[in-house]
Every structure is written in C-alpha cells, then in structure tokens.
Enzyme design. Structure first.
Site, PDB file in Angstrom:
ATOM      1  N   THR B  27       0.600  -1.160   0.011  1.00 58.10           N
ATOM      2  CA  THR B  27       0.144  -0.059  -0.029  1.00 58.10           C
ATOM      3  C   THR B  27       0.844   1.276   0.016  1.00 58.10           C
ATOM      4  O   THR B  27       2.144   1.278   0.317  1.00 58.10           O
ATOM      5  CB  THR B  27      -0.894   0.024   1.390  1.00 58.10           C
ATOM      6  OG1 THR B  27       0.006  -0.046   2.217  1.00 58.10           O
ATOM      7  CG2 THR B  27      -1.691  -1.180   1.333  1.00 58.10           C
ATOM      8  N   ASP B  28       0.169   2.218  -0.271  1.00 56.47           N
ATOM      9  CA  ASP B  28       1.034   3.780  -0.080  1.00 56.47           C
ATOM     10  C   ASP B  28       0.038   4.665   0.548  1.00 56.47           C
ATOM     11  O   ASP B  28      -0.963   4.205   1.138  1.00 56.47           O
ATOM     12  CB  ASP B  28       1.378   4.254  -1.725  1.00 56.47           C
ATOM     13  CG  ASP B  28       0.000   4.642  -2.605  1.00 56.47           C
ATOM     14  OD1 ASP B  28      -1.140   4.796  -1.909  1.00 56.47           O
ATOM     15  OD2 ASP B  28       0.104   4.655  -3.577  1.00 56.47           O
ATOM     16  N   MET B  29       0.477   5.851   0.832  1.00 55.16           N
ATOM     17  CA  MET B  29      -0.209   6.785   1.691  1.00 55.16           C
ATOM     18  C   MET B  29      -1.688   7.218   1.060  1.00 55.16           C
ATOM     19  O   MET B  29      -2.363   7.765   1.833  1.00 55.16           O
ATOM     20  CB  MET B  29       0.723   7.976   1.811  1.00 55.16           C
ATOM     21  CG  MET B  29       0.882   8.871   0.739  1.00 55.16           C
ATOM     22  SD  MET B  29       2.289   9.963   1.182  1.00 55.16           S
ATOM     23  CE  MET B  29       1.169  11.347   2.158  1.00 55.16           C
ATOM     24  N   GLY B  31      -3.694   4.882   0.688  1.00 50.34           N
ATOM     25  CA  GLY B  31      -4.368   3.999   1.310  1.00 50.34           C
ATOM     26  C   GLY B  31      -4.857   2.537   0.437  1.00 50.34           C
ATOM     27  O   GLY B  31      -5.572   1.714   0.899  1.00 50.34           O
TER      28      GLY B  31
END
Lengths: 145, 145, 145, 145
Positions: B27-29, B31
């Site tokens: 995942t990344d920021m 979400g």
C-alpha cells in the site's frame, strides 16, 4: 531454567506457519532474496498469525488502532532464491499492555534461513500510545500460552 | 468478428487464476495498492500460469533461457487495499517463435481492478534473442487453444 | 570512558552523510515510510560511504567479493513521509578481517527517525567466507579512525 | 507535420532531467533492474518535474487533490544494473482539464533504456474526478509549451 522453558515453547510449536513463495521481484543480483525483503515476510507472518487467532490486523486498524513497528532484528543464516517455497513461523514472544514482540523463523524445508523479531507499540488514530483493547489483549494472551 | 472470438476466448476461461493477498507493504499513503506493485502481481500470475501448465519458469532459467520483459501495459479501474484477497487471471494472448504476450486481469471478487499485458522475448544466457525451445513452445501452444 | 570515546567519535562525525528523498512508493497506508524500506536507505548509506572513501561496492563485486548481510537491527523513533528529505548518516562501527558492521542514523533535519546497524561477512564468488582484500581493509581501517 | 513538431518538442528539451542512482535493492537475479522498478523511477521523474515547475505534488495533495494513475505503459530497450547513474527525462505530453499524461525517457548516458507514459486523473479527497485547480492547470500549461 528460563532457557529451557523457552526452548520448550518453541518445540511445542506455538508458532503459526505461513507459506510464502519467493517472487522474482524479491531477488537481487546476487541471485538470492534481498535481505530487506525478509521483514516483509515477517509482516505476512504476523498478519496471518492474527487471522488464525481470530481477528485480523485490518479489523484492528478499522477500530482505530495500529501496532507500529518500533524495533526490528534479523539474523541471516542461509539464502533463498526465486520460486523457493518458504515457511514463515510466527509467535508472540512478549506481550505487554501497550505493546508486544513477534518472533519469526523462516525455513525452506528443514533449513533455517532467517530468524528475527519485531517490536510493536499500540497507538490510536491520534498517534498516542494506548493500552491494547482488553478483548484483543485477552486473545493475544491466550495465544502466548 | 475478431472481437467476438476474443470475447469468447475470455469466457472460455483459458485464464489461470491465482490468489494474491495484499500486503501492508504493497500500500501507499493513499491507502491503496501502489500502482507499480500490480506488475509484480502480473509476475506471480505468469509464474503460476507456467507451473500449472507443466513447467516452471525456474526450470526454464535453469535450462539457460529467459523471458525478458520488453513491454508493459496496465490500466487501472479500481483500487485494492491492505488484506484484500485478489485474483490474478493470466493467459497467453499472443505466441510467436521468439516471444509471447501475457494478458492479465486482476479482480477482487466480481470487480475488475487492473488489466494489463507484458511482452516478452526469449533470450539465452548470452543475452541473444533465440527461438523458444520446441518442447516448451508446444506446451505453450497447447495452452493458448 | 568507552562511552565517552564513542560519543566523541560520533560528534567528530566520522559519519558520511547522504541525502535521500522519500518516494511515494516508500510510503504505506499509515501515511509514513514503511518500516522495511529503511534498510534500503541503509544500503544507500553504505554504498555512498564506500564511494566517498575511494572505492565503490560495485568494484568490490567486480573483483569477486561480496559483503553479505548477516544481521540487521533497526530502532524506529519517528516517522517520515512522502517528499521528506532525509539524511542517512553512515559509519563503520566495527571492523574485522572477515567482516564489518555499519552503523546508521537517519535524520529529518535535527530529528532522529531511525537508528540501525547491519553486519556483513566478506565472501568470494564461491560463497566462501574470506579475508577482506588487504588494500580495501586498509582503506576501511583508515575510515574508522 | 505533427510528427515533426513533436520531434521538435523533444529536441527542444521540454523534458526535465532527474538523476537516479540504481540501488542494489532495484536489481533482480538476472543482474539488472527489475522491470517493475522503472515505474517507480517514473514517479521520481514526475515529482521532480513538478517541483522544478514551481509546486510540489505534496502541496497538491495537501490541498486535497490527487493525480491517480489510470494507465501505465513502458517499453524496455536496454537494461541497467547496480550503481548505474540514470537520467529520467520527464515531460507532459497531454494536458486536459481533468487529467494529464506524463512521458518519460530513461537514459544511461546516451543509451535509451526505457520509455514510457503514465496517465493520471485528478480526484479530490472524496475520490471524485474533478477539474485540476486553475492556477495549477496554468502552471502545467506553461510547462507544456
């Protein structure tokens, strides 16, 4: 004495086993799994550990809690390569009201490749350290015995 | 007409299905799964495709051959998040003597998330483009029908 | 006394500083750098450390040697996020004829985010543990003082 | 005619150049950069492109907007290996009110390694497609000429 009981625990296999297939993406130009990918395998280990114990880390986060990583240790004994089928063994080696330590052993068949631990603190959505919600702490406590 | 036969092929499910559980690391920021991690899921798809067809890409490399990636395309329709259980569907959409194209569709239940292709050339250990070894080409040809 | 001299060493900055810009790919759904990406920043640290001391790890490998990672430790104090400009500080904390330990401190401005070490053994292309080649050992020894 | 003007644009170097040093972590067991890591280099390219044009993607997100990736294409011509110093060249090849396309060319010195594009849609924090805020659109328009 302490050592004995710890050894005992390991033999009793309070570990949860999860299979992980090595991806080509996991390898590096030495032809083996890049060392910093094993902590990702640890993550798979603790995710599946929790799922098997009756709750998921995703639910835990949905409830507004996180187990942030505060410490990581790994010892590398043997290497794995592409397409190897590994077993990530995971258990809780220490449990406190606000945090816990997971202990991992990664094997390819009978060969120990990597052993490690991650330390975690329980925080809420405001990034404040909090007590692990009681009913989860109870589940985790049962796991540990 | 062309379209129809292609659609037909897809419905006939010459696709091989592989489950992939989304890791927190994926995942990344925002979400969701970081877009460049889907090509890694494609890799899992074609690895398992080959295994199910009767040989492994590892054996292929042990024989001195490689299927290097020369092209990659992906279209992103919907996002996945941590702990989602995805299905990577893989088939061979084009097969030539020196290369091939894999076609992937990644689903979460009935929802199509990502569709893509990878183009590959067969090279030997000297990095020279070569003809895919006949007995493998035959296996792959059978797959395609 | 020991403590003092170590502290002294740190103040004297035998550390080599390398800037690292956090990529979106480095973050996870908590909105911060995923913990297992810091060991990759450590790798950048020791690569640039060696380059600045007068040889590159690439040359080292071209000569037929590798510094395999046998141990990894990290402590996480604060988090970084996308686009943060970090400083990876690297030094050699222990040097032996067959291996060494790198020590890292990762900062965002004055804030310590992560501290860690990696232990390495010198092996040759046959995966046998060997003595670090003398002229490199000499360079590394000079670094340490 | 179209082709000419496009070629012209490329020669005029509306590309922004960003150096990227290949990490050991980027390589795979073929001894080269794993193909799915180039899209991460694309991400570095567009981040630095925006920074050089006068705003950062981080600010863009802080304002409540995101440029989600809806399409990715890459063609691989040559490979890179550990410690190579690459140049990621980035420009905007298409700009619309609700989205845009970035175009990338990755070189090692004069050798083109990878060329690709990413398509993006502008969404807000509610994941709704929206018009790129006017003052940013103006900056981007100026970039394109």
């Amino acid at each position: 004495m302490k050592k004995q009981s710890r050894r005992h625990a390991e033999e009793n296999d309070d570990f949860v086993d999860v299979p992980v297939r090595v991806r080509y993406a996991d390898t590096d130009m030495m032809g083996v799994v890049y060392h910093a990918n094993y902590p990702v395998f640890f993550e798979i280990g603790r995710s599946e550990y929790m799922r098997l114990k009756g709750f998921t880390y995703r639910e835990f986060e949905d409830m507004g809690y996180h187990l942030v990583v505060t410490g990581l240790e790994a010892k590398y004994y043997n290497s794995a390569t592409y397409d190897d089928l590994l077993t990530v063994k995971t258990r809780i080696s220490e449990l406190q009201s606000r945090g816990l330590t997971f202990h991992y052993m990664i094997y390819r068949e009978k060969t120990l490749l990597v052993e490690g631990t991650t330390k975690h603190l329980c925080i809420n959505n405001n990034k404040k350290t909090v007590i692990i919600p009681p009913h989860l702490l109870n589940i985790l406590k049962r796991c540990q015995n």
